[in-house]
Design a protein around this motif. Structure first.
Motif, PDB file in Angstrom:
ATOM      1  N   GLN A  37       1.567  -1.520  -0.295  1.00 29.49           N
ATOM      2  CA  GLN A  37      -0.181  -0.204   0.181  1.00 29.49           C
ATOM      3  C   GLN A  37       1.225   1.343  -0.519  1.00 29.49           C
ATOM      4  OE1 GLN A  37      -2.222   0.326   3.188  1.00 29.49           O
ATOM      5  NE2 GLN A  37      -3.990   1.840   2.322  1.00 29.49           N
ATOM      6  N   ILE A  38       1.888   1.402   0.713  1.00 31.30           N
ATOM      7  CA  ILE A  38       2.913   2.597   0.663  1.00 31.30           C
ATOM      8  C   ILE A  38       4.012   2.728  -0.552  1.00 31.30           C
ATOM      9  CG2 ILE A  38       5.081   3.623   1.606  1.00 31.30           C
ATOM     10  CD1 ILE A  38       4.149   1.757   4.488  1.00 31.30           C
ATOM     11  N   VAL A  73       7.375   4.705  -4.890  1.00 29.52           N
ATOM     12  CA  VAL A  73       8.553   3.934  -3.361  1.00 29.52           C
ATOM     13  C   VAL A  73       9.057   2.636  -3.642  1.00 29.52           C
ATOM     14  CG1 VAL A  73       8.827   6.077  -2.236  1.00 29.52           C
ATOM     15  CG2 VAL A  73       8.031   3.660  -1.223  1.00 29.52           C
ATOM     16  N   ASP A  74      10.536   1.633  -3.878  1.00 29.39           N
ATOM     17  CA  ASP A  74      10.767   0.828  -3.370  1.00 29.39           C
ATOM     18  C   ASP A  74      10.099   0.074  -2.371  1.00 29.39           C
ATOM     19  OD1 ASP A  74      12.449   1.887  -2.305  1.00 29.39           O
ATOM     20  OD2 ASP A  74      14.352   1.374  -3.697  1.00 29.39           O
ATOM     21  N   ASP A  75      10.980  -1.148  -2.104  1.00 32.36           N
ATOM     22  CA  ASP A  75      10.746  -1.770  -0.723  1.00 32.36           C
ATOM     23  C   ASP A  75      10.919  -1.227  -0.128  1.00 32.36           C
ATOM     24  OD1 ASP A  75       8.609  -3.740  -1.825  1.00 32.36           O
ATOM     25  OD2 ASP A  75      10.067  -5.709  -1.922  1.00 32.36           O
ATOM     26  N   GLU A  76      12.656  -0.823   0.013  1.00 33.09           N
ATOM     27  CA  GLU A  76      13.303  -0.383   1.059  1.00 33.09           C
ATOM     28  C   GLU A  76      12.861   1.229   1.452  1.00 33.09           C
ATOM     29  OE1 GLU A  76      17.778   1.116   1.596  1.00 33.09           O
ATOM     30  OE2 GLU A  76      17.337  -0.202  -0.007  1.00 33.09           O
ATOM     31  N   ARG A  77      12.691   1.863   0.626  1.00 33.64           N
ATOM     32  CA  ARG A  77      12.034   2.705   0.999  1.00 33.64           C
ATOM     33  C   ARG A  77      10.803   3.314   1.666  1.00 33.64           C
ATOM     34  NH1 ARG A  77      12.394   8.283   3.260  1.00 33.64           N
ATOM     35  NH2 ARG A  77      11.541   9.304   1.455  1.00 33.64           N
ATOM     36  N   ALA A  78       9.952   2.191   1.225  1.00 29.39           N
ATOM     37  CA  ALA A  78       8.207   1.961   1.868  1.00 29.39           C
ATOM     38  C   ALA A  78       8.566   1.483   3.101  1.00 29.39           C
ATOM     39  CB  ALA A  78       7.602   0.887   1.281  1.00 29.39           C
ATOM     40  N   ARG A  99       8.148   3.377   7.178  1.00 21.99           N
ATOM     41  CA  ARG A  99       7.106   3.394   7.953  1.00 21.99           C
ATOM     42  C   ARG A  99       7.231   2.931   8.896  1.00 21.99           C
ATOM     43  NH1 ARG A  99       4.878  -2.680   6.947  1.00 21.99           N
ATOM     44  NH2 ARG A  99       6.837  -3.283   7.534  1.00 21.99           N
ATOM     45  N   ASP A 100       9.186   2.030   8.815  1.00 24.55           N
ATOM     46  CA  ASP A 100       9.359   2.451  10.185  1.00 24.55           C
ATOM     47  C   ASP A 100       9.754   4.021  10.780  1.00 24.55           C
ATOM     48  OD1 ASP A 100      10.152   0.061   9.737  1.00 24.55           O
ATOM     49  OD2 ASP A 100      11.825  -0.077   9.120  1.00 24.55           O
ATOM     50  N   MET A 101       9.490   4.851   9.980  1.00 25.03           N
ATOM     51  CA  MET A 101      10.177   6.342  10.553  1.00 25.03           C
ATOM     52  C   MET A 101       8.527   7.182  10.783  1.00 25.03           C
ATOM     53  SD  MET A 101      13.199   7.018  11.044  1.00 25.03           S
ATOM     54  CE  MET A 101      13.271   8.568  10.385  1.00 25.03           C
TER      55      MET A 101
END
Length: 185
Positions: A157-158, A164-169, A173-175
């Protein structure tokens, strides 16, 4: 340069200060433009009221609302969504010249973004490190309406909302999760 803004005023109520500078059929201003190798000149009526002055300085863009902070010499100017690019100008030139003319900091927002900024959920998104207003707009429009919603959102969803790619998503989410935890505790 390519463009100049000049503020003018008159102490005589009967004198149109802009018209006096332009001259009959533009003859006065044409001579100055020719002397400056074709540089465009905007003649703006000066006003002691910063809200009216910025309204004049950003013309031809329409201004919906102005919020004045006299202490810090800042103006928040809200314009209709379709007028945003006109108010800002090519490469920010219109708002930059208006800011220099007035010697005030001018922030221009569209009506949509201003309405979003009034929403506490949207403000919580912008408060997350790494999320600017443009990214917050994308997330908010896709239904991720707060930092806590972002922290609980699915990676797919993000990715779809923020493009964005998986890493940025995962980073987003973590931030968001850290931001929600720090505000909650």
């Amino acid at each position: 340069g390519y463009r100049t803004k000049v503020a003018v005023s008159s102490t005589d109520q009967r004198v149109d200060c802009v018209g006096a500078c332009v001259g009959v059929r533009g003859n006065r201003i044409k001579n100055i433009v020719d002397e400056l190798a074709g540089e465009r000149i905007d003649i703006v009526p000066w006003s002691p009221d910063p809200a009216k002055y910025v309204y004049n300085a950003l013309a031809p863009a329409e201004v919906s609302m102005v919020i004045v902070d006299e202490d810090s010499h800042q103006l928040l100017v809200v314009v209709p969504d379709d007028q945003l690019s006109l108010a800002i100008g090519r490469q920010g030139q219109n708002v930059r010249l208006a800011s220099r003319l007035m010697n005030w900091r001018i922030d221009v927002k569209s009506e949509t973004r201003y309405a979003n900024l009034e929403d506490p959920g949207y403000r919580s998104l912008v408060a997350v490190p790494g999320i600017d207003e443009t990214l917050a707009d994308k997330l908010f429009a896709s239904g991720i309406a707060s930092a806590s919603a972002l922290a609980a959102a699915d990676i797919e969803q993000i990715k779809a909302a923020a493009k964005v790619d998986d890493e940025r998503a995962e980073d987003l989410r973590d931030m968001a999760a850290m931001n929600v935890a720090s505000e909650g505790g």
